[in-house]
Design an enzyme around this catalytic site. Structure first.
Site, short mmCIF file in Angstrom:
data_model
loop_
_atom_site.label_atom_id
_atom_site.label_comp_id
_atom_site.label_asym_id
_atom_site.label_seq_id
_atom_site.Cartn_x
_atom_site.Cartn_y
_atom_site.Cartn_z
N LYS A 207 11.86 -7.85 56.48
CA LYS A 207 11.05 -7.10 55.46
C LYS A 207 11.46 -5.48 55.56
O LYS A 207 11.87 -5.00 56.43
CB LYS A 207 9.77 -7.41 55.37
CG LYS A 207 9.37 -8.55 54.63
CD LYS A 207 8.13 -9.09 54.50
CE LYS A 207 8.02 -10.36 53.77
NZ LYS A 207 6.52 -10.86 53.94
N ARG A 241 6.99 -17.03 59.50
CA ARG A 241 7.89 -17.66 58.26
C ARG A 241 9.19 -16.80 58.47
O ARG A 241 9.09 -15.40 58.36
CB ARG A 241 7.15 -17.29 57.08
CG ARG A 241 7.99 -17.60 55.86
CD ARG A 241 7.07 -17.34 54.79
NE ARG A 241 7.81 -17.88 53.50
CZ ARG A 241 8.85 -17.25 52.82
NH1 ARG A 241 8.88 -15.61 53.49
NH2 ARG A 241 9.34 -17.48 51.61
N1 HH2 Z 1 7.09 -13.38 51.96
C1 HH2 Z 1 8.00 -13.58 50.96
C2 HH2 Z 1 7.73 -14.79 50.20
N2 HH2 Z 1 6.86 -15.64 50.36
N3 HH2 Z 1 4.84 -16.51 51.77
C3 HH2 Z 1 3.97 -16.14 52.63
N4 HH2 Z 1 3.04 -17.01 52.94
N5 HH2 Z 1 4.09 -15.00 53.29
C4 HH2 Z 1 5.09 -14.17 53.23
O1 HH2 Z 1 4.97 -13.18 53.88
C5 HH2 Z 1 6.08 -14.35 52.19
C6 HH2 Z 1 5.88 -15.70 51.16
C7 HH2 Z 1 9.24 -12.78 50.66
O2 HH2 Z 1 10.17 -13.05 51.42
P1 HH2 Z 1 11.55 -13.83 50.87
O3 HH2 Z 1 11.03 -15.27 50.51
O4 HH2 Z 1 12.40 -13.90 52.09
O5 HH2 Z 1 11.88 -13.17 49.79
P2 HH2 Z 1 11.87 -13.27 48.22
O6 HH2 Z 1 10.51 -13.24 47.57
O7 HH2 Z 1 12.65 -12.29 47.60
O8 HH2 Z 1 12.48 -14.72 47.95
#
Ligand code: HH2
Length: 278
Positions: A207, A241
């Site tokens: 992040k 995660r």
């Molecule tokens: N962060 C993201 C997405 N979903 N769900 C939970 N429970 N906690 C988190 O911190 C979280 C989440 C963002 O990360 P990522 O999936 O890598 O990115 P994007 O939303 O751009 O697909």
């Protein structure tokens, strides 16, 4: 401890957008994360990065359902990262066991009832505002107390909708409507969320707050991901995660061996490679 591997079936996720948009590529990636030690695969079809555009439910379902079906069908625990009841329903029908909702049931009025009916596990995450606007000057009185009060209220609402409390996980939502100082404070005082009595999931993986500290781009934030994941578990997180499963798993194994004072070789899986000093 649960290690949750991220499978983003999106063109625009902040660190791996477009890499696994094709179902076969996403399935292969999920299987690779399992081989690296992931215990749960979190499949998502909509990016929640700051400023992201919303995705239509049909498109989100089209992206995620075949991936969930293949990975769950192969016997793996799958979580669906969505705020939409129709996407969650298709994923649950395809074998998903967990619904991970970054809006904590504020996004779709039908999602809590669906989760109650299907008796799946749910992840309720804190977010201030919406992905589009959440990084526009977020403010709190006390970020930890505010997040804690929000999560307490969302747990209550979920239970009122029929979700069994034992099936609820909570997440402080690192990066979702938070400045660098807010994210650091939440990680530093994560233990305070344990008062809510539910297991905590933390997602720091690659992040922006890590990049703010290290000056590195999203794909180059593994060191910061490892440090923050280890400290989150040390502070009381039951699950992390992450995108980089093998690095985080190895770091957690070493951290656990130190904190539990377990010596090399007392556990078959932990024995050092032959010929290497313990
Ligand atoms: N962060 C993201 C997405 N979903 N769900 C939970 N429970 N906690 C988190 O911190 C979280 C989440 C963002 O990360 P990522 O999936 O890598 O990115 P994007 O939303 O751009 O697909």
């Amino acid at each position: 401890m649960r290690l949750i591997g991220i499978v983003n079936v999106t063109p625009d996720s902040f660190s791996d957008g477009g890499l696994y948009l094709d179902a076969d590529a996403a399935i292969a990636h999920g299987l690779e994360l399992i081989a690296e030690g992931a215990e749960v695969l979190d499949v998502g079809g909509e990016s929640t990065r700051p400023g992201a555009e919303a995705v239509d439910a049909n498109e989100e379902r089209r992206r995620t359902e075949p991936v969930v079906r293949a990975l769950a069908g192969a016997g793996h625990a799958v979580s669906i990262d969505t705020s939409k009841a129709s996407v969650a329903e298709a994923a649950l029908d395809a074998g998903a066991r967990i619904v991970n909702d970054v809006t904590a049931f504020r996004g779709d009025p039908d999602l809590a009832g669906l989760c109650a009916e299907r008796r799946c596990e749910v992840v309720l995450m804190h977010m201030l505002g919406t992905p589009r606007r959440m990084q526009d000057d977020p403010r709190y009185d006390d970020v930890v107390l505010d997040v804690k009060a929000f999560l307490a209220e969302r747990i209550e609402r979920a239970v009122a909708a029929g979700v069994e409390e034992e099936r609820i996980w909570i997440d402080p939502g690192i990066g979702f409507g938070k400045t660098l100082a807010h994210n650091l404070e939440l990680l530093r005082r994560l233990g305070e969320l344990r008062d809510l009595g539910r297991p905590i999931i933390v997602g720091t993986s690659r992040k922006r707050f890590i990049g703010t500290i290290t000056g590195r781009e999203a794909g180059e934030r593994i060191g910061g991901t490892v440090a923050s994941s280890v400290l989150a578990v040390e502070a009381g997180a039951e699950a992390v995660r992450v995108h980089d499963v093998i690095e985080v798993r190895e770091a957690l194994s070493v951290a656990e061996a130190i904190t539990r004072r377990r010596a090399w070789g007392t556990d078959e899986r932990m024995a050092p490679p032959r010929g290497e000093a313990a």
